[in-house]
Scaffold this motif. Sequence first.
Motif, mmCIF file in Angstrom:
data_model
loop_
_atom_site.group_PDB
_atom_site.id
_atom_site.type_symbol
_atom_site.label_atom_id
_atom_site.label_comp_id
_atom_site.label_asym_id
_atom_site.label_seq_id
_atom_site.Cartn_x
_atom_site.Cartn_y
_atom_site.Cartn_z
ATOM 1 N N VAL A 60 0.838 -1.207 0.000
ATOM 2 C CA VAL A 60 0.000 0.000 0.000
ATOM 3 C C VAL A 60 0.867 1.250 0.000
ATOM 4 O O VAL A 60 0.590 2.214 -0.737
ATOM 5 C CB VAL A 60 -0.945 -0.005 1.226
ATOM 6 N N ASN A 61 1.913 1.260 0.825
ATOM 7 C CA ASN A 61 2.798 2.429 0.882
ATOM 8 C C ASN A 61 3.491 2.673 -0.451
ATOM 9 O O ASN A 61 3.653 3.822 -0.881
ATOM 10 C CB ASN A 61 3.845 2.241 1.985
ATOM 11 N N GLY A 64 0.871 3.980 -2.818
ATOM 12 C CA GLY A 64 0.535 5.339 -2.397
ATOM 13 C C GLY A 64 1.605 6.334 -2.800
ATOM 14 O O GLY A 64 1.302 7.437 -3.260
ATOM 15 N N TYR A 102 -5.723 4.781 -1.420
ATOM 16 C CA TYR A 102 -4.596 4.330 -0.595
ATOM 17 C C TYR A 102 -4.545 5.141 0.701
ATOM 18 O O TYR A 102 -3.497 5.647 1.104
ATOM 19 C CB TYR A 102 -3.274 4.459 -1.367
ATOM 20 N N SER A 105 -1.899 4.516 3.374
ATOM 21 C CA SER A 105 -0.474 4.717 3.072
ATOM 22 C C SER A 105 0.044 5.986 3.727
ATOM 23 O O SER A 105 -0.714 6.888 4.085
ATOM 24 C CB SER A 105 -0.266 4.802 1.557
#
Length: 226
Positions: A60-61, A64, A102, A105
């Motif tokens: 996710v990070n 993002g 996201y 994130s």
Amino acid sequence: MAKKKTTRKELLKKEDEFLTISARGISYFNTHVNQFKIIGLALAVIIVAYIAVHFYMRSVNKKGQNAYNMAYYALTQKTGPDLDPQTLKISGELFQKLRDEYGMSKAARLALPQIAFIKFVEKKYDEAIALYRGFLDEVSGNTEYESLSRLALAACYEAKGDLNAAMETLNLSLKQPDNPFKESVMLSLARVYRLDNKPEKEAQILKEFVEKYPTSPFLPMAKARL
């Protein structure tokens, strides 16, 4: 004195004791086997969940950050005194998409002040103020982000014509311990005092600035206003 030899009876006794202890252990395990299974299963679930969350958050990070880079590039690809309305629209939509898709994130949090900046440039000051305040709440405890947020808030209030709110925000920022942007805060406060026809307060803050920051690159600017 010769060491006493262990008799066969004593050896058998020790063997019996060992067997008895082992039997007790087996009996205890058999009695509590369901509990051991539950504990083992619970640990397995926790470990799998931790690994899953770790890799999920990393994914996710990463997504993002990629989305943030795309939105930021869209905002900065056309530089100039005035940002193109279409550029602002596209960038704003991309930053909002990042927040929507996201939201967990790290980059999603940093998208909020970018959206606020776009609202500011579009002269939608009330929306910008609400967004900056939301960001300020999210970064509570982070000195750098708090200070920058208050500077941005003060700029919104100033542009809106609410000079009292701008002064209140800047004075609050000055009281913030370990504020790394105090020079900018003081100069902004001096400007707002000037706009509000308070020359005495403007002079006071500028004199304090000159005394406190003799090596500041903004020193000539401060002296020119005295």
